[in-house]
Each structure stands twice: as C-alpha cells, then as structure tokens.
Write a protein that holds these residues in place. Structure first.
Motif, PDB file in Angstrom:
ATOM      1  N   ALA A  47       1.097  -1.376  -0.237  1.00  0.00           N
ATOM      2  CA  ALA A  47       0.327   0.274   0.037  1.00  0.00           C
ATOM      3  C   ALA A  47       0.535   1.567  -0.206  1.00  0.00           C
ATOM      4  O   ALA A  47       0.433   2.480  -0.353  1.00  0.00           O
ATOM      5  N   ARG A  48       1.837   1.469   0.808  1.00  0.00           N
ATOM      6  CA  ARG A  48       3.068   2.443   0.489  1.00  0.00           C
ATOM      7  C   ARG A  48       3.153   2.742  -0.818  1.00  0.00           C
ATOM      8  O   ARG A  48       3.450   3.693  -1.395  1.00  0.00           O
ATOM      9  N   LEU A  84       1.447   4.081  -3.009  1.00  0.00           N
ATOM     10  CA  LEU A  84       0.428   5.832  -2.625  1.00  0.00           C
ATOM     11  C   LEU A  84       1.712   6.930  -4.137  1.00  0.00           C
ATOM     12  O   LEU A  84       1.035   7.720  -3.941  1.00  0.00           O
ATOM     13  N   LEU A  96      -0.102   6.632  -6.731  1.00  0.00           N
ATOM     14  CA  LEU A  96      -1.706   7.059  -6.822  1.00  0.00           C
ATOM     15  C   LEU A  96      -1.359   8.771  -7.186  1.00  0.00           C
ATOM     16  O   LEU A  96      -1.864   9.963  -7.359  1.00  0.00           O
ATOM     17  N   ASP A  97       0.393   9.318  -6.297  1.00  0.00           N
ATOM     18  CA  ASP A  97       0.034  10.728  -6.166  1.00  0.00           C
ATOM     19  C   ASP A  97       1.227  11.507  -7.398  1.00  0.00           C
ATOM     20  O   ASP A  97       0.385  12.439  -8.268  1.00  0.00           O
ATOM     21  N   LEU A 116      -7.090   0.776  -3.373  1.00  0.00           N
ATOM     22  CA  LEU A 116      -6.629   0.198  -2.498  1.00  0.00           C
ATOM     23  C   LEU A 116      -7.661   0.792  -1.072  1.00  0.00           C
ATOM     24  O   LEU A 116      -7.544  -0.332   0.177  1.00  0.00           O
ATOM     25  N   VAL A 143      -7.454   1.237   2.545  1.00  0.00           N
ATOM     26  CA  VAL A 143      -6.044   2.292   2.812  1.00  0.00           C
ATOM     27  C   VAL A 143      -7.066   3.368   2.495  1.00  0.00           C
ATOM     28  O   VAL A 143      -8.141   3.774   1.493  1.00  0.00           O
ATOM     29  N   GLU A 181      -8.173   7.975   2.889  1.00  0.00           N
ATOM     30  CA  GLU A 181      -6.940   9.014   2.745  1.00  0.00           C
ATOM     31  C   GLU A 181      -7.626   9.964   4.386  1.00  0.00           C
ATOM     32  O   GLU A 181      -8.375  10.255   4.471  1.00  0.00           O
ATOM     33  N   GLN A 231       1.529  16.751   0.646  1.00  0.00           N
ATOM     34  CA  GLN A 231       1.196  15.037   0.278  1.00  0.00           C
ATOM     35  C   GLN A 231       0.461  15.356   1.177  1.00  0.00           C
ATOM     36  O   GLN A 231       0.409  14.894   2.119  1.00  0.00           O
ATOM     37  N   LYS A 232      -1.058  14.254   0.116  1.00  0.00           N
ATOM     38  CA  LYS A 232      -1.493  13.524   0.914  1.00  0.00           C
ATOM     39  C   LYS A 232      -1.257  13.027   1.528  1.00  0.00           C
ATOM     40  O   LYS A 232      -0.345  12.062   1.468  1.00  0.00           O
ATOM     41  N   TYR A 248      -2.171   9.076   4.394  1.00  0.00           N
ATOM     42  CA  TYR A 248      -3.297   7.967   4.319  1.00  0.00           C
ATOM     43  C   TYR A 248      -3.377   6.453   4.890  1.00  0.00           C
ATOM     44  O   TYR A 248      -2.240   6.826   6.391  1.00  0.00           O
ATOM     45  N   ARG A 261       1.230   6.892   6.513  1.00  0.00           N
ATOM     46  CA  ARG A 261       1.788   8.310   5.899  1.00  0.00           C
ATOM     47  C   ARG A 261       1.305   9.465   6.610  1.00  0.00           C
ATOM     48  O   ARG A 261       0.265   9.738   5.827  1.00  0.00           O
TER      49      ARG A 261
END
Length: 185
Positions: free
Chosen positions: A79-80, A83, A86-87, A126, A131, A133, A166-167, A169, A177
């Motif tokens: 998942a990390r 991300l 995703l960004d 996610l 996961v 936000e 930066q978002k 999660y 993060r």
C-alpha cells in the motif's frame, strides 16, 4: 517369687510401655508433620501449575493477537508503494486540468479521462484493502499530519491546515504516511 520381685519385673515392663507410648506418639507426630509437609508441597506445586498455565494462556493470547495484527497489516508495504503511483496519477490529472478547453485536443481529453479512470480504480483497490485518505481539513493533528512549514493566513486560525503538499493515508486505522501540510501561524 516375692511381691518385691514381681514389682521389679513389672516395673521395667511399665516403663517400657510408657516409652512405647512416647514412641507411638512421636510416630504420630512425625506422620502428622510429614502429612503437613506433603500438603504444603502439593499446594506449592499446584500454585506453580496455575501460574505456568496462566502464563501459557497469556502467551497464547498474545501470539494470537500478534498473528492477527501481522495478517491485517501484511500488505502495508504494498500500500505504501502504491501511494507514490497514486500521487503521480493525481499530478497528471491536475496538470491536464490546467489546460484550457480550447487548447485541449480530443486526444488529451481521452488521455485525461483514462488517467481519471485509472486514478479512481487505484483508489477503489486501496480502499478495498483498508487504505483511506487522511482528512486534511481543520486543525493540525500530529497523529495524522506532518507540518512542513507555517504561513501567515488571514482566512485560517492558528494551527489550522492551510495547504496540503502531499496527502496522507491510513491503513486500518494505522497511519502509513502522514499528510504533509502547512499550517497557519
């Protein structure tokens, strides 16, 4: 035999009987002491058994909890890593949105639609794996946000989030993060 001789012969027998009674009494006392010692030793072993059994049960429960936690968070590294993807997708979408409609050709519009679909699909996958936000509005929360800078703001109160760089999660309530934010001074 005279009475005196009879008494002398019977005296040692009477003394012997008293000694035997003392020995019998002593044996009973010895046996009683041995029984009490055996009972005490039994209680000691019973107490040790109960403690060992309780320790075993506690260890079993702790290991079960650790196993459950390990299984629940086994995809955390995946998942990390996702991300970052995703960004990048989100940045590509934002950059295409900055192009005006007149400048936008049909190809770029289809490209934008594809990026949005890919982004939405990634978010769905996610979420399926727990996961989510981090909420990026309101007051700064050190459990979910990391302040990169503080800025003057007429519209926000002190320690309120002004901008998200930066978002952040979470995965099943664990922060994987933190959100990178700026806050009002």
């Amino acid at each position: 035999m005279s009475d005196k001789e009879n008494r002398e012969e019977s005296l040692p027998e009477a003394q012997t009987e008293g000694v035997e009674e003392q020995e019998n009494l002593s044996r009973e006392e010895v046996l009683q002491l041995a029984l009490e010692e055996a009972k005490a030793e039994t209680e000691k072993y019973k107490d040790q058994y109960i403690r060992v059994h309780a320790d075993f049960e506690n260890s079993r429960k702790r290991l079960e909890k650790e196993k459950t936690t390990a299984v629940a968070y086994s995809n955390e590294a995946f998942a990390r890593d996702m991300l970052g993807v995703l960004d990048s997708l989100e940045s590509a979408i934002v950059s295409t949105e900055q192009i005006s409609e007149e400048e936008c050709s049909e190809a770029i519009e289809k490209f934008r639609e594809g990026l949005k679909l890919t982004f939405d699909q990634t978010v769905t996958v996610l979420k399926k794996h727990g996961v989510e936000e981090v909420v990026h509005e309101g007051v700064f929360d050190p459990n979910y946000h990391q302040v990169l800078m503080q800025v003057e703001s007429d519209t926000q109160e002190k320690d309120h989030i002004v901008q998200v760089m930066q978002k952040g999660y979470t995965m099943k309530e664990r922060v994987i993060r933190p959100a990178m934010v700026s806050t009002a001074k």
